[in-house]
Scaffold this motif. Structure first.
Motif, PDB file in Angstrom:
ATOM      1  N   ALA A 173     -12.036  -1.159  -5.882  1.00 27.87           N
ATOM      2  CA  ALA A 173     -10.982  -1.721  -6.728  1.00 27.87           C
ATOM      3  C   ALA A 173     -10.429  -3.020  -6.166  1.00 27.87           C
ATOM      4  O   ALA A 173      -9.698  -3.726  -6.857  1.00 27.87           O
ATOM      5  CB  ALA A 173      -9.847  -0.705  -6.884  1.00 27.87           C
ATOM      6  N   LYS A 174     -10.746  -3.335  -4.907  1.00 26.32           N
ATOM      7  CA  LYS A 174     -10.243  -4.544  -4.258  1.00 26.32           C
ATOM      8  C   LYS A 174     -11.417  -5.310  -3.666  1.00 26.32           C
ATOM      9  O   LYS A 174     -12.322  -4.712  -3.094  1.00 26.32           O
ATOM     10  CB  LYS A 174      -9.257  -4.186  -3.143  1.00 26.32           C
ATOM     11  CG  LYS A 174      -8.063  -3.360  -3.607  1.00 26.32           C
ATOM     12  CD  LYS A 174      -7.210  -2.941  -2.424  1.00 26.32           C
ATOM     13  CE  LYS A 174      -6.050  -2.071  -2.876  1.00 26.32           C
ATOM     14  NZ  LYS A 174      -5.208  -1.638  -1.734  1.00 26.32           N
ATOM     15  N   ASP A 175     -11.374  -6.617  -3.786  1.00 25.92           N
ATOM     16  CA  ASP A 175     -12.466  -7.423  -3.254  1.00 25.92           C
ATOM     17  C   ASP A 175     -12.338  -7.578  -1.740  1.00 25.92           C
ATOM     18  O   ASP A 175     -11.265  -7.859  -1.213  1.00 25.92           O
ATOM     19  CB  ASP A 175     -12.466  -8.808  -3.899  1.00 25.92           C
ATOM     20  CG  ASP A 175     -13.715  -9.591  -3.541  1.00 25.92           C
ATOM     21  OD1 ASP A 175     -14.803  -8.994  -3.528  1.00 25.92           O
ATOM     22  OD2 ASP A 175     -13.598 -10.804  -3.255  1.00 25.92           O
ATOM     23  N   GLY A 176     -13.444  -7.331  -1.057  1.00 21.54           N
ATOM     24  CA  GLY A 176     -13.478  -7.467   0.391  1.00 21.54           C
ATOM     25  C   GLY A 176     -14.917  -7.472   0.857  1.00 21.54           C
ATOM     26  O   GLY A 176     -15.846  -7.257   0.063  1.00 21.54           O
ATOM     27  N   LEU A 189     -16.706  -6.044  -4.718  1.00 19.48           N
ATOM     28  CA  LEU A 189     -16.666  -6.146  -6.174  1.00 19.48           C
ATOM     29  C   LEU A 189     -18.016  -6.556  -6.757  1.00 19.48           C
ATOM     30  O   LEU A 189     -18.317  -6.216  -7.909  1.00 19.48           O
ATOM     31  CB  LEU A 189     -15.570  -7.116  -6.624  1.00 19.48           C
ATOM     32  CG  LEU A 189     -14.130  -6.655  -6.365  1.00 19.48           C
ATOM     33  CD1 LEU A 189     -13.129  -7.590  -7.041  1.00 19.48           C
ATOM     34  CD2 LEU A 189     -13.908  -5.217  -6.847  1.00 19.48           C
ATOM     35  N   SER A 215     -13.067  -0.080  -0.598  1.00 18.31           N
ATOM     36  CA  SER A 215     -12.552   0.048  -1.960  1.00 18.31           C
ATOM     37  C   SER A 215     -13.379  -0.725  -2.979  1.00 18.31           C
ATOM     38  O   SER A 215     -13.716  -1.891  -2.776  1.00 18.31           O
ATOM     39  CB  SER A 215     -11.103  -0.447  -2.006  1.00 18.31           C
ATOM     40  OG  SER A 215     -10.605  -0.414  -3.325  1.00 18.31           O
ATOM     41  N   PRO A 230       0.820  -1.200   0.000  1.00 18.45           N
ATOM     42  CA  PRO A 230       0.000   0.000   0.000  1.00 18.45           C
ATOM     43  C   PRO A 230       0.860   1.258   0.000  1.00 18.45           C
ATOM     44  O   PRO A 230       1.943   1.285   0.570  1.00 18.45           O
ATOM     45  CB  PRO A 230      -0.808  -0.124   1.313  1.00 18.45           C
ATOM     46  CG  PRO A 230      -0.762  -1.574   1.661  1.00 18.45           C
ATOM     47  CD  PRO A 230       0.555  -2.063   1.174  1.00 18.45           C
ATOM     48  N   ASP A 260      -6.914   1.315   1.602  1.00 19.91           N
ATOM     49  CA  ASP A 260      -5.934   0.336   1.124  1.00 19.91           C
ATOM     50  C   ASP A 260      -6.175  -1.064   1.669  1.00 19.91           C
ATOM     51  O   ASP A 260      -5.730  -2.049   1.068  1.00 19.91           O
ATOM     52  CB  ASP A 260      -4.516   0.793   1.487  1.00 19.91           C
ATOM     53  CG  ASP A 260      -4.081   2.016   0.683  1.00 19.91           C
ATOM     54  OD1 ASP A 260      -4.614   2.187  -0.432  1.00 19.91           O
ATOM     55  OD2 ASP A 260      -3.227   2.785   1.165  1.00 19.91           O
ATOM     56  N   GLU A 261      -6.855  -1.184   2.813  1.00 20.07           N
ATOM     57  CA  GLU A 261      -7.106  -2.495   3.411  1.00 20.07           C
ATOM     58  C   GLU A 261      -8.413  -3.062   2.862  1.00 20.07           C
ATOM     59  O   GLU A 261      -9.499  -2.625   3.234  1.00 20.07           O
ATOM     60  CB  GLU A 261      -7.173  -2.381   4.932  1.00 20.07           C
ATOM     61  CG  GLU A 261      -5.846  -1.969   5.572  1.00 20.07           C
ATOM     62  CD  GLU A 261      -5.983  -1.685   7.054  1.00 20.07           C
ATOM     63  OE1 GLU A 261      -7.040  -2.043   7.629  1.00 20.07           O
ATOM     64  OE2 GLU A 261      -5.050  -1.106   7.639  1.00 20.07           O
ATOM     65  N   ALA A 262      -8.291  -4.050   1.980  1.00 18.02           N
ATOM     66  CA  ALA A 262      -9.470  -4.612   1.323  1.00 18.02           C
ATOM     67  C   ALA A 262     -10.502  -5.133   2.318  1.00 18.02           C
ATOM     68  O   ALA A 262     -11.711  -5.055   2.083  1.00 18.02           O
ATOM     69  CB  ALA A 262      -9.047  -5.731   0.376  1.00 18.02           C
TER      70      ALA A 262
END
Length: 323
Positions: free
Chosen positions: A119-122, A180, A117, A3, A110-112
């Motif tokens: 842009a990141k799967d979480g 996502l 985010s 990150p 930054d922490e999914a």
């Protein structure tokens, strides 16, 4: 992928705005990664009381406790409660400065696993303090009209009704659980604009603001700063989008008597009969980062800083009357 390091926005300008001095007491209402707190502590032999509702902030604060023993305290809670939070922990005297860096921190994005985010799967979470109603709860439980309002008013998304309808249709097949999943539904009904911004940006912003009551928290925090600042104390507010800046701008204008509602032709004794200003608008206009900072830190591009200085007029009480 590592990150990006957290870089405090408008740091030099915030320090100048606070006019940090030895012996002063300053409140960093949005501790985050501690960038403003560290800079204030290094600028003078002063004390900083920081506030953060993210439980993980206490871990990030440990290096500062060791580096500045006796000069730094981190309180767990919301900065909107600073007027009661500080006295409850023994800080009863007026403070010399309050810094607020509004919105989600870069670490949380930054922490999914925090679910901020697109842009990141979480997990579809977005809760700054890891408690209460999550983004998944809102997306899966709110009716279409409520979703459209959240996305329109907080996300400033022109296609809010279209997005809300797509969400309701998709959740009928399967409840939303992941970031996502939601981002893809939004991208199917909102085209990417010429500005290159991801179509999911505004929907995620709207949900995040609603989940964390960010605008209400800002309003409470500004009033809290008004209550705890000493005469001559400084308020520095950094915002990152128009909704936040509008709240800060309106508050400072109203409290500094710059509402524009009094004509220059009104007799002085009539114009002066209103409540005495509790702030002096130091910056007058929002301070923006320079080109060099924007190139070095893309997250600074939308930032604005507003600065006000506390007068000796009493703060309004909860019912609007002067205390």
């Amino acid at each position: 992928m590592t990150p990006a390091p957290h870089v405090p926005v408008l740091l030099a300008e915030v320090l100048a705005a606070l006019a940090v001095r030895a012996g002063g007491v300053y409140v960093d209402g949005t501790f985050g990664a501690g960038g403003y707190t560290r800079a204030i502590l290094e600028a003078a032999d002063c004390t900083v009381v920081a506030i953060d509702r993210d439980p993980e902030a206490q871990v990030r604060a440990e290096p500062l406790r060791q580096a500045f023993p006796g000069r730094f305290t981190l309180l767990s809670g919301r900065f909107g409660d600073m007027a009661t939070l500080l006295p409850a922990h023994g800080f009863t005297a007026p403070v010399d400065g309050v810094a607020l860096d509004i919105g989600v921190s870069s670490m949380q994005i930054d922490e999914a696993e925090r679910g901020f985010s697109f842009a990141k799967d979480g997990p579809l979470d977005m809760r700054m303090e890891k408690a209460g109603r999550s983004a998944a709860d809102v997306v899966n439980e709110a009716d279409e009209a409520e979703l459209a309002d959240i996305i329109h008013f907080y996300g400033e998304e022109r296609y809010a009704r279209r997005v809300a309808r797509a969400i309701v249709e998709a959740r009928a097949e399967k409840p939303f659980e992941r970031t996502l999943e939601l981002a893809e539904v939004v991208r199917r009904v909102v085209r990417k604009g010429k500005d290159g911004i991801d179509p999911a940006t505004r929907t995620f912003q709207g949900l995040r603001i609603a989940v964390n009551d960010e605008l209400g928290e800002l309003e409470r925090g500004l009033a809290g700063a008004e209550a705890i600042l000493a005469p001559g104390g400084r308020l520095a507010v950094v915002t990152f989008h128009s909704l936040e800046d509008r709240v800060a701008k309106r508050f400072i204008r109203e409290r500094s008597g710059r509402t524009g509602g009094v004509s220059r032709h009104v007799p002085v004794d009539v114009a002066a009969s209103g409540p005495a200003p509790t702030f002096h608008d130091v910056s007058r206009k929002a301070i923006a980062p320079g080109p060099e900072e924007c190139r070095a830190n893309p997250r600074a591009r939308s930032a604005k800083l507003r600065v006000a200085e506390r007068t000796d007029a009493p703060a309004p009480s909860a019912d609007g009357a002067k205390a």
